[in-house]
Design an enzyme around this catalytic site. Structure first.
Site, PDB file in Angstrom:
ATOM      1  N   THR A  43      -6.859   1.048  10.264  1.00 41.21           N
ATOM      2  CA  THR A  43      -7.109   1.720  11.530  1.00 41.21           C
ATOM      3  C   THR A  43      -8.346   1.113  12.175  1.00 41.21           C
ATOM      4  O   THR A  43      -8.411   0.940  13.377  1.00 41.21           O
ATOM      5  CB  THR A  43      -7.281   3.235  11.313  1.00 41.21           C
ATOM      6  OG1 THR A  43      -6.144   3.734  10.601  1.00 41.21           O
ATOM      7  CG2 THR A  43      -7.414   3.972  12.633  1.00 41.21           C
ATOM      8  N   SER A  44      -9.313   0.759  11.354  1.00 42.34           N
ATOM      9  CA  SER A  44     -10.459  -0.032  11.825  1.00 42.34           C
ATOM     10  C   SER A  44     -10.721  -1.159  10.831  1.00 42.34           C
ATOM     11  O   SER A  44     -10.261  -2.268  11.012  1.00 42.34           O
ATOM     12  CB  SER A  44     -11.686   0.862  12.037  1.00 42.34           C
ATOM     13  OG  SER A  44     -11.988   1.602  10.872  1.00 42.34           O
ATOM     14  N   GLY A  45     -11.418  -0.847   9.703  1.00 43.12           N
ATOM     15  CA  GLY A  45     -11.783  -1.918   8.772  1.00 43.12           C
ATOM     16  C   GLY A  45     -11.063  -1.896   7.442  1.00 43.12           C
ATOM     17  O   GLY A  45     -11.497  -2.561   6.500  1.00 43.12           O
ATOM     18  N   SER A  46      -9.959  -1.175   7.341  1.00 40.40           N
ATOM     19  CA  SER A  46      -9.377  -0.910   6.022  1.00 40.40           C
ATOM     20  C   SER A  46      -8.595  -2.055   5.398  1.00 40.40           C
ATOM     21  O   SER A  46      -8.149  -1.943   4.264  1.00 40.40           O
ATOM     22  CB  SER A  46      -8.478   0.329   6.088  1.00 40.40           C
ATOM     23  OG  SER A  46      -9.265   1.487   6.257  1.00 40.40           O
ATOM     24  N   LYS A  67       0.829  -1.197   0.000  1.00 44.04           N
ATOM     25  CA  LYS A  67       0.000   0.000   0.000  1.00 44.04           C
ATOM     26  C   LYS A  67       0.868   1.254   0.000  1.00 44.04           C
ATOM     27  O   LYS A  67       1.940   1.276   0.629  1.00 44.04           O
ATOM     28  CB  LYS A  67      -0.914  -0.043   1.230  1.00 44.04           C
ATOM     29  CG  LYS A  67      -1.959   1.061   1.329  1.00 44.04           C
ATOM     30  CD  LYS A  67      -2.838   0.802   2.549  1.00 44.04           C
ATOM     31  CE  LYS A  67      -3.863   1.906   2.790  1.00 44.04           C
ATOM     32  NZ  LYS A  67      -4.696   1.634   3.984  1.00 44.04           N
ATOM     33  N   SER A  88      -9.771   1.786   2.927  1.00 45.29           N
ATOM     34  CA  SER A  88      -8.648   2.550   2.396  1.00 45.29           C
ATOM     35  C   SER A  88      -7.626   1.677   1.687  1.00 45.29           C
ATOM     36  O   SER A  88      -6.921   2.149   0.805  1.00 45.29           O
ATOM     37  CB  SER A  88      -7.967   3.364   3.510  1.00 45.29           C
ATOM     38  OG  SER A  88      -7.186   2.558   4.349  1.00 45.29           O
TER      39      SER A  88
END
Length: 551
Positions: free
Chosen positions: A214-217, A112, A193
């Site tokens: 950070t949460s669901g990325s 990424k 993301s």
């Protein structure tokens, strides 16, 4: 140099046609050269070991596949100019030593575009103000990939700044890379993301990719692109020289087509790093994540379904999976797992109602971004903090002409950093709700091995650094109604949209989660039944035939 999609296409075409690999190979027909849409690490490594193809062949094939589809999908922001040279060196090393140097020897991997590399590529988080900014060294996860023998093939597109810049921008858009689009239905919203990593892994633009969450990325785009995603416990993988959002939540993890391949990738990057103090909590001796891939791993496990899970997150691709999810519970029971319904998790609703997570992560970003910028060896636009980034964004027509930057504005207006008493008040409150009244409390109070839910719901209940793994579960039927996002530029739902099954666990329970996910994957074998709407055609055979004609 600014590599937009057209630059990538021209560059990859030139490399594909002009590079002399130096390792001619005879044409071998059959399973020794697996189709790249589904190729696993075991298959690729076996082919390399047997000499059926070289790492240069494999790298050329992936570059050609990117060339075929990237103008439409915008999944890759740039190709590593040294990828083929690195592959050639690894081929030579294999020839000399007669054995692999590491588990990923000669295998191309994409990362990424917020994961730092000290090479000729950019690391921008999708922000053109960081074009030309160079690092003194690789990020720790990239250094470990190189040590494992991987070819760092290129950088994948993402939601700019991992989504924190704006509340209105579409998923997968960045000024650097354009708008990422999914490959399973027309104008597919790529979700999360780590969108480019999800698209690239799903259609075989590389063996696998690294994402960040950070949460669901990681897991949300894995769910949307019919692949496996592992969001590791915060502290299992280093974030050194990864452009941050939140030191308390950010994590780097694998996105691959099978659970076993995701386990291989996690094995390569995990562990303590003196440059990221959160990794002090990681196991001193890492479990063997690959060996955890056992078909009987569900036997004897206790799995909990959250009470009222269908109302926890309004999400089209979660809702479309509810029926299949419920049917899968019976499959888990047949495999020897005990499934407990209606597990209480009151903290999830309270967090949603209080809506302070943005304040917590925003303060982390305001504090952590300057630390990353100090690591730059060259900083052509003289950026030192979020205020500088915001000013550049405002002055750049490319940056400011598409979407707003309300996220930046709100963070700067609040001015809260993560050392302030008010931040600690908000953070400790959220921590309590996420743990005691949330995921970890539910696991421990009910003696559970994991909480299970449709992936977008599993990621929503594992916000405080806990691990999640998503496994392909199915896809929307032919009669499914198209649904558009709020901007009316992408489809969040439609026929053939994939969806996944999520396992959320206690801190550092990845070994257990991987085992259960592998067992479910083997029971369902869903991934290969869901076919992408767009896919490249180049295979190893095409590359090798071209080479034989050139000899």
């Amino acid at each position: 140099m600014h590599f937009n999609s057209l630059n990538v296409l021209a560059f990859t075409s030139a490399i594909f046609l002009q590079f002399d690999c130096g390792f001619p190979a005879s044409i071998v027909v059959g399973p020794s050269r697996p189709p790249l849409l589904d190729a696993t690490l075991d298959e690729l490594s076996a082919g390399l070991d047997a000499g059926h193809f070289s790492s240069v062949d494999l790298t050329k094939a992936y570059i050609a596949r990117i060339h075929e589809v990237n103008q439409e999908l915008h999944a890759v922001t740039e190709i590593n100019p040294d990828a083929l040279a690195i592959a050639q060196e690894l081929d030579y090393a294999r020839k000399i030593t007669k054995s692999p140097l590491g588990a990923l020897h000669g295998i191309p991997v994409l990362v990424k575009n917020n994961i730092g590399t000290a090479d000729k590529m950019n690391n921008t988080a999708g922000f053109i103000g960081l074009l030309g900014a160079k690092l003194r060294e690789d990020s720790t996860v990239v250094r470990r990939l190189r040590k494992a023998g991987a070819v760092i093939l290129g950088k994948t597109n993402l939601s700019q700044w991992s989504g924190i810049r704006s509340n209105a921008a579409s998923n997968g858009w960045s000024a650097h890379g354009g708008q990422t689009v999914g490959a399973y239905l027309p104008e597919q919203d790529p979700d999360g993301s780590s969108s480019g990593s999800g698209v690239a892994s799903s259609i075989g633009l590389s063996w696998a990719s690294l994402g960040t969450a950070t949460s669901g990325s990681i897991c949300d785009p894995a769910h949307a692109h019919n692949i496996v995603g592992i969001k590791p416990t915060v502290g299992l993988t280093s974030r050194f020289l990864v452009i941050p959002i939140s030191e308390h939540q950010d994590t780097v993890g694998p996105m691959a087509r099978t659970v076993k391949d995701a386990a291989y990738l996690l094995q390569a990057i995990a562990g303590f790093d003196s440059k990221d103090n959160y990794t002090k909590a990681a196991p001193k001796t890492l479990p063997n994540y690959v060996a955890a891939c056992q078909k009987n791993a569900l036997k004897g496990k206790r799995l909990g379904v959250p009470k009222g899970y269908k109302g926890m997150r309004q999400y089209p691709s979660a809702e479309i999976s509810f029926e299949t999810f419920e049917k899968t519970l019976a499959l888990l029971r047949e495999a020897g797992a005990e499934v407990i319904d209606a597990v209480e998790m009151p903290g999830v609703a309270i967090i949603a109602r209080e809506a302070r997570s943005g304040i917590v992560s925003g303060a982390d970003f305001l504090t952590d971004l300057p630390k990353y910028l100090t690591e730059l060896e060259t900083n052509p636009n003289n950026l030192h903090n979020l205020a500088d980034v915001r000013a550049f964004t405002d002055q750049s027509p490319i940056e400011s002409g598409r979407y707003d930057f309300a996220g930046f504005n709100m963070i700067l207006k609040r001015g809260i950093e993560n050392t302030m008493p008010i931040w600690w008040e908000y953070y400790t409150r959220r921590l309590y709700l996420n743990t005691n009244l949330g995921l970890t409390g539910a696991l421990r109070n009910n003696s559970l091995d994991a909480i299970i839910a449709p992936t977008p719901i599993a990621t929503q209940i594992a916000l405080e650094g806990a691990p999640v793994i998503s496994v392909p579960l199915g896809h929307a039927g032919k009669g499914t109604r198209y649904q558009r996002n709020m901007l009316d530029n992408l489809n969040t739902m439609g026929p053939n949209h994939p969806f996944g099954f999520g396992f959320a666990g206690d801190y550092f329970s990845e070994e257990k989660l991987i085992g259960m996910a592998f067992a479910l994957e083997q029971l369902t074998k869903v991934r290969k039944t869901v076919k992408p709407y767009i896919r490249p055609k180049t295979e190893l055979e095409n590359v090798m035939k071209l080479e034989s004609l050139e000899l």
